[in-house]
Scaffold this active site. Structure first.
Site, mmCIF file in Angstrom:
data_model
loop_
_atom_site.group_PDB
_atom_site.id
_atom_site.type_symbol
_atom_site.label_atom_id
_atom_site.label_comp_id
_atom_site.label_asym_id
_atom_site.label_seq_id
_atom_site.Cartn_x
_atom_site.Cartn_y
_atom_site.Cartn_z
ATOM 1 N N HIS A 245 0.822 -1.224 0.000
ATOM 2 C CA HIS A 245 0.000 0.000 0.000
ATOM 3 C C HIS A 245 0.852 1.268 0.000
ATOM 4 O O HIS A 245 0.352 2.344 -0.299
ATOM 5 C CB HIS A 245 -0.922 0.000 1.225
ATOM 6 C CG HIS A 245 -2.016 -1.030 1.113
ATOM 7 N ND1 HIS A 245 -3.288 -0.712 0.700
ATOM 8 C CD2 HIS A 245 -2.014 -2.364 1.315
ATOM 9 C CE1 HIS A 245 -4.029 -1.813 0.671
ATOM 10 N NE2 HIS A 245 -3.279 -2.826 1.047
ATOM 11 N N ASP B 136 3.382 9.388 -0.607
ATOM 12 C CA ASP B 136 2.199 8.612 -0.252
ATOM 13 C C ASP B 136 2.011 7.537 -1.310
ATOM 14 O O ASP B 136 2.136 7.831 -2.503
ATOM 15 C CB ASP B 136 0.965 9.529 -0.222
ATOM 16 C CG ASP B 136 0.036 9.227 0.942
ATOM 17 O OD1 ASP B 136 -0.048 8.047 1.325
ATOM 18 O OD2 ASP B 136 -0.592 10.172 1.457
#
Ligand code: GDG
Length: 476
Positions: free
Chosen positions: A156, A364
């Site tokens: 992720h 991110d």
């Protein structure tokens, strides 16, 4: 249909309130509910002498199987290796890395314990899907125990550039562990390229055209599978929430001022201090916004047990205090910094009334908040998304105001542009973003991952892309 076995560090327990959960956890639960299967992970409990056998409860078509951690394992695996080593490493924060061999040993130990506890629950045709950086070695540990099922892994968070990943003393052990999966999914092509670049440069891997590669004597596949959100459902939640009491209260409290919203876990990857400083810069450079804009930053605490997170909290307190101290008036304060969480519905309503969604992480993997902000907008009067180029989401949301989060002036400029953007431009920028989100909702993402994982035909290699040999492989 084969059963699905999902493994993640934490899971959404049957009793946990959906309204407080993130969209990802909800989607994983829905996928499991549809397909039937097991959700395996840490219970969130730290106890003196944890059982080696998983505790199971069944609700609907899902069996939840959890293990507790001992205090030593919690320190070494969770606080240590996962969140004080791998997290800063993958977010390019080499200066924050704490590396201890004991932590790596604890990380391996917990993965071994997870594999052993999962083994008796498995059936031969189960499909196994492992999530995230806490569990990189799990696939290899299952293989050691003789598991031959299809096992996929999804990262992720970002996969860093080769030179950064190599700062990890155990990089070869982790690189090798990843090759035991049948599919390694990443958020963006950038991450896939970084991973393959690492393997080629450091281990002499051979890469083929369809993401197939050979490394450490094994052949497997890496693929970009960007995660989405429940686009239509979230848009509908936001539409309804627009007239909910909290949203109305928020809108009233603004007294006609424009709202900038930020929603980020309190994490140093999210660029929080600079976001608040950027507001100060905006008010300095453009005094016309003084008294006319409110920046609502919602940042629930996370990982409070990790020292760097406590330090960050102090830093944000101080920056927010400074900006408010300098610019606030007796009837207005520019920053509302809330160190607590809200229900998903409430957040949706808040996003909808905000003229600007401010998403400026330093790194991110994806950033779901950016996608939620876009989905929540009123199509007739959408707000403006400011988005860091270093969030995976910037690859899909190209018509956002893309910013460099290290450049304070450009952040302030983007805030000014967002606050003054005419309606026609706001619509022209919002529409393609919403279309992109509609094409890749979270249930489609889950299906895409599982289809790719089950696709044994894709294991055949295509054309060769690159071959490189390095002395490092001899040292493995
Ligand atoms: C990791 C990767 C990747 C936040 N505050 C509240 C709340 N949230 C929800 C948001 C969103 C989720 O938490 C946060 O997701 P992000 O993607 O923004 O960030 P991470 O937590 O760092 O997630 C990231 C993600 O995994 C998925 O692959 O995108 O890159 O770092 O859904 O809405 N939810 C509620 N109350 C809050 O106060 N209910």
């Amino acid at each position: 249909m084969a059963r699905l076995v999902m493994v993640s560090n934490r899971l959404l327990a049957p009793r946990e309130r959906v309204s407080r959960a993130g969209g990802l956890a909800i989607a994983l639960r829905e996928t499991l509910q549809r397909q039937g299967g097991i959700w395996f992970g840490w219970s969130g409990e730290v106890v003196g002498s944890p059982s080696a056998t998983a505790r199971t409860t069944t609700a609907g078509r899902i069996t939840y199987a959890t293990l507790d951690l001992s205090p030593d394992d919690h320190d070494a695996y969770y606080i240590g290796y996962a969140n004080s080593t791998l997290w800063p490493l993958c977010h390019y924060r080499l200066g924050l890395i704490e590396f201890r061999r004991a932590a790596f040993r604890g990380y391996q130990r917990v993965n071994v314990n997870f594999a052993k506890a999962l083994l008796p629950l498995l059936r031969p045709d189960d499909i196994i899907w492992v999530h995230d950086y806490h569990l990189i070695p799990l696939g290899a540990e299952l293989r050691k125990l003789g598991v031959t099922n299809r096992i996929g892994f999804f990262l992720h968070i970002p996969f860093p550039a080769k030179e950064v990943f190599c700062a990890l003393p155990d990089h070869l052990a982790l690189g090798r562990a990843l090759t035991h999966y049948d599919l390694i999914g990443f958020q963006t092509q950038n991450d896939v390229d970084a991973f393959l670049g690492y393997l080629v440069g450091e281990t002499g891997a051979r890469v083929f055209s369809n993401g197939q590669f050979e490394a450490f004597g094994r052949s497997t596949r890496a693929q970009a599978l960007p995660i989405g959100i429940d686009t239509e459902a979230f848009a509908e939640t936001a539409r309804v929430a627009a007239s909910a009491p909290e949203t109305v209260r928020l809108a009233r409290s603004l007294s006609g001022r424009s709202l900038i919203i930020g929603v980020d876990r309190l994490d140093y990857s999210k660029g929080l201090p600079r976001k608040i400083e950027a507001l100060g810069e905006l008010l300095e450079d453009h005094p016309e916004h003084r008294g006319k804009v409110t920046y609502l930053q919602i940042s629930p605490s996370s990982r409070d047990s990790v020292a760097q997170y406590r330090a960050l909290r102090r830093e944000i307190d101080s920056v927010a205090g400074r900006v408010n101290g300098r610019y606030a008036e007796f009837d207005w304060a520019p920053v509302r910094y809330l160190n607590k969480s809200f229900s998903r519905g409430t957040l949706a309503g808040f996003y909808r009334v905000a003229r600007v969604g401010f998403v400026a992480p330093l790194r991110d993997g994806m950033n779901l908040v950016a996608k939620e902000y876009v989905a929540a907008q009123d199509p007739e009067d959408p707000g403006v998304l400011i988005l860091s180029r270093f969030a995976g989401a910037a690859r899909e949301l190209e018509t956002a105001l893309i910013v460099n989060p290290f450049d304070l002036d450009s952040l302030a400029d983007a805030l000014h542009r967002g606050l003054t953007m005419p309606l026609s431009e706001r619509i022209a920028r919002w529409e393609p973003m919403f279309d992109a989100l509609r094409l890749n909702p979270i249930d489609v993402w889950c299906d895409r991952f599982l289809t790719a994982l089950k696709d044994e035909a894709a294991d055949d290699r295509g054309e060769i892309r690159s071959v490189l040999h390095s002395a490092a492989v001899a040292a493995v």
